[in-house]
Enzyme design. Structure first.
Site, PDB file in Angstrom:
ATOM      1  N   GLU A 186      -0.608  -9.079  -1.293  1.00  0.00           N
ATOM      2  CA  GLU A 186      -1.373  -8.539  -0.167  1.00  0.00           C
ATOM      3  C   GLU A 186      -2.436  -7.565  -0.673  1.00  0.00           C
ATOM      4  OE1 GLU A 186       0.028  -5.693   2.835  1.00  0.00           O
ATOM      5  OE2 GLU A 186      -0.119  -7.276   4.305  1.00  0.00           O
ATOM      6  N   GLU A 191      -2.422   5.084   2.688  1.00  0.00           N
ATOM      7  CA  GLU A 191      -2.368   3.674   2.291  1.00  0.00           C
ATOM      8  C   GLU A 191      -3.691   3.146   1.736  1.00  0.00           C
ATOM      9  OE1 GLU A 191      -1.194   4.881   5.148  1.00  0.00           O
ATOM     10  OE2 GLU A 191       0.911   4.290   5.303  1.00  0.00           O
ATOM     11  N   HIS A 250      10.784   5.100  15.689  1.00  0.00           N
ATOM     12  CA  HIS A 250      10.738   5.393  14.252  1.00  0.00           C
ATOM     13  C   HIS A 250      11.436   6.734  14.011  1.00  0.00           C
ATOM     14  CE1 HIS A 250       8.952   5.957  10.236  1.00  0.00           C
ATOM     15  NE2 HIS A 250       8.784   4.654  10.262  1.00  0.00           N
ATOM     16  N   HIS A 269       4.147   4.460  14.619  1.00  0.00           N
ATOM     17  CA  HIS A 269       4.698   5.330  13.577  1.00  0.00           C
ATOM     18  C   HIS A 269       3.669   5.915  12.637  1.00  0.00           C
ATOM     19  CE1 HIS A 269       4.023   1.764  11.179  1.00  0.00           C
ATOM     20  NE2 HIS A 269       4.311   2.428  10.092  1.00  0.00           N
ATOM     21  N   ASP A 297       0.787  -1.241   0.000  1.00  0.00           N
ATOM     22  CA  ASP A 297       0.000   0.000   0.000  1.00  0.00           C
ATOM     23  C   ASP A 297       0.814   1.283   0.000  1.00  0.00           C
ATOM     24  OD1 ASP A 297       1.167   0.093   2.494  1.00  0.00           O
ATOM     25  OD2 ASP A 297      -0.603  -0.659   3.538  1.00  0.00           O
ATOM     26  N   ARG A 339       0.864   8.096  10.720  1.00  0.00           N
ATOM     27  CA  ARG A 339       0.546   9.525  10.677  1.00  0.00           C
ATOM     28  C   ARG A 339      -0.640   9.871  11.567  1.00  0.00           C
ATOM     29  NH1 ARG A 339       2.658  12.190   5.841  1.00  0.00           N
ATOM     30  NH2 ARG A 339       3.998  10.629   4.938  1.00  0.00           N
TER      31      ARG A 339
HETATM   32  N1  UDP Z   1      10.207  -4.120  12.040  1.00  0.00           N
HETATM   33  C1  UDP Z   1      11.601  -4.184  12.025  1.00  0.00           C
HETATM   34  N2  UDP Z   1      12.309  -3.401  12.914  1.00  0.00           N
HETATM   35  C2  UDP Z   1      11.700  -2.539  13.789  1.00  0.00           C
HETATM   36  C3  UDP Z   1      10.285  -2.464  13.790  1.00  0.00           C
HETATM   37  C4  UDP Z   1       9.558  -3.269  12.896  1.00  0.00           C
HETATM   38  O1  UDP Z   1      12.192  -4.933  11.242  1.00  0.00           O
HETATM   39  O2  UDP Z   1      12.398  -1.849  14.564  1.00  0.00           O
HETATM   40  C5  UDP Z   1       9.444  -4.943  11.056  1.00  0.00           C
HETATM   41  C6  UDP Z   1       8.302  -5.768  11.606  1.00  0.00           C
HETATM   42  O3  UDP Z   1       8.715  -7.077  11.910  1.00  0.00           O
HETATM   43  C7  UDP Z   1       7.278  -5.758  10.487  1.00  0.00           C
HETATM   44  C8  UDP Z   1       7.585  -4.497   9.715  1.00  0.00           C
HETATM   45  O4  UDP Z   1       8.854  -4.037  10.153  1.00  0.00           O
HETATM   46  O5  UDP Z   1       7.424  -6.845   9.597  1.00  0.00           O
HETATM   47  C9  UDP Z   1       6.522  -3.466   9.996  1.00  0.00           C
HETATM   48  O6  UDP Z   1       6.886  -2.295   9.432  1.00  0.00           O
HETATM   49  P1  UDP Z   1       6.114  -0.941   9.750  1.00  0.00           P
HETATM   50  O7  UDP Z   1       5.545  -1.004  11.117  1.00  0.00           O
HETATM   51  O8  UDP Z   1       7.084   0.135   9.409  1.00  0.00           O
HETATM   52  O9  UDP Z   1       4.983  -0.878   8.634  1.00  0.00           O
HETATM   53  P2  UDP Z   1       3.511  -1.466   8.492  1.00  0.00           P
HETATM   54  O10 UDP Z   1       3.540  -2.938   8.770  1.00  0.00           O
HETATM   55  O11 UDP Z   1       2.631  -0.716   9.448  1.00  0.00           O
HETATM   56  O12 UDP Z   1       3.161  -1.182   7.070  1.00  0.00           O
END
Ligand code: UDP
Length: 370
Positions: A119, A133, A242, A209, A97, A211
């Site tokens: 996905e 997203e 973050h 993290h 997304d 917005r």
């Molecule tokens: N993750 C990571 N290191 C961190 C925090 C999260 O590798 O310090 C991984 C986590 O395992 C997951 C992904 O990053 O697979 C999630 O990313 P994020 O939260 O940035 O994005 P979202 O999933 O909300 O799109």
């Protein structure tokens, strides 16, 4: 030979695409796998490439400081088309997304190259939550020719928007493939800070993290953490911060002096998976973490008002607590004090997949594009 160009740019996209790329690379008689990264998030993307041992064949290297979503889109649309004309893939794959996903699928459309969406079909139904997203998902679905839905609900959402059933494949989420390929028994943390965690104290892992959480919601989450730390002195908290200044400044100001609190730099995926594995409880507004943690038997409290991942809530692996201080404290408090409530969540079955999603995606690609 089917030539597949995978385009991605952020940490979550890379984590969820890595098992697909590995599966394509594992069938070199049928596929030529090419990787192009946009590097929408340079450092966090590179961390994931290293963990999975992947190398980009092409790098759009488009990140700039304080980039807007529109700027990222514009740069993908400027830099990707010449590559598409040079490579002429049979299919372009995008994940999830992000601006990169949408813009790459649009660039492919303009070159009359079919795209596949990994996905696909997640929806909140609210065009501004999560932002941007939700719209990226809707637009990418309009552009894609083949859709890989992680759950039956995602498949239903696509069908209700008029996507032909033959174009939708129910695969599970590749995030579980990535997790199961990464988790190790008896892992030792590389980071000295994490290696110093007290094994006798329960660990609460926090990530935030989005917005929508910036400002008052994030402050309320921090207040809830302070309250929980006061009520449960045996707890330790780890919060990988973050890099967005809106997150960094708030959590550092409100939590840096809290005993038992580890505010750390974002850690690479290998360390993070084992932090989840070490955790007792996870508080998060991340999409991927909501999907991963239940496979390790960890209850998830979702720090968001709405989620496009209702399956976890229905299965009992996650509870939406929003960013209301009292609600976070109440729900977390129940799980920290009632063994029964904890076990119920920890033992609920993860609805996001069985770790075989990338194999299903690769089979569907072979069938469609051979
Ligand atoms: N993750 C990571 N290191 C961190 C925090 C999260 O590798 O310090 C991984 C986590 O395992 C997951 C992904 O990053 O697979 C999630 O990313 P994020 O939260 O940035 O994005 P979202 O999933 O909300 O799109």
């Amino acid at each position: 030979m089917i030539r597949v160009l995978s385009v991605f740019g952020t940490r979550p996209e890379a984590i969820k695409m890595a098992p697909v790329v590995r599966a394509l690379q594992g069938a070199p008689d049928r596929f030529e796998s090419i990787i192009c990264v946009s590097a929408q998030h340079r450092a966090m993307l590179d961390q994931v490439l290293r963990v999975f041992g992947l190398q980009a064949d092409y790098d759009l290297d488009l990140m700039t400081a304080a980039q807007s979503p529109a700027e990222v889109t514009a740069r993908v649309l400027e830099r990707l088309p010449p590559l598409l004309r040079q490579i002429r893939p049979d299919v372009l794959l995008v994940q999830g997304d992000t601006m990169t996903s949408f813009a790459a699928a649009f660039a492919a459309y303009l070159e009359r190259i079919p795209s596949g969406h990994v996905e696909a079909g997640l929806r909140t139904g609210n065009r501004y939550q999560p932002f941007p997203e939700e719209m990226n998902r809707v637009l990418t679905a309009r552009l894609a020719s083949i859709h890989f839905a992680p759950t039956p609900q995602a498949r239903t959402a696509l069908l209700s928007e008029g996507v032909p059933p033959a174009d939708v494949h129910l695969t599970g989420n590749t995030v579980i493939d990535a997790l199961l390929q990464t988790v190790q028994p008896n892992y030792s943390f590389r980071s000295p800070q994490l290696a110093s965690l007290d094994p006798g104290r329960r660990l609460v892992l926090v990530t935030t993290h989005r917005r929508e959480s910036f400002g008052a919601p994030l402050q309320a989450t921090c207040a809830a953490i302070r309250e929980l730390a006061g009520r449960h002195p045996d707890l330790q908290f780890v919060l990988p911060v973050h890099p967005n200044p809106q997150v960094k400044q708030t959590v550092e100001r409100l939590l840096c002096d809290l005993p038992g609190m580890f505010l750390i730099e974002p850690v690479d995926y290998l360390e993070f998976v084992h932090l989840m594995n070490r955790a007792y409880l996870v508080l998060t507004d991340s999409g991927g973490v909501q999907e991963e943690a239940p496979s390790l038997g960890k209850p998830v409290l979702v720090l968001r008002e709405v989620t496009e991942r209702p399956e976890g809530v229905e299965a009992g692996t996650a509870v939406i607590v929003g960013t209301d201080r009292d609600r976070i404290v109440k729900v977390a408090g129940e799980l920290l004090t009632s063994r029964q409530a904890y076990e119920r969540m920890a033992n609920a079955v993860n609805p996001y997949g069985d770790g075989q999603a990338s194999g299903r995606i690769v089979s569907a690609l072979a069938e469609r594009f051979a």
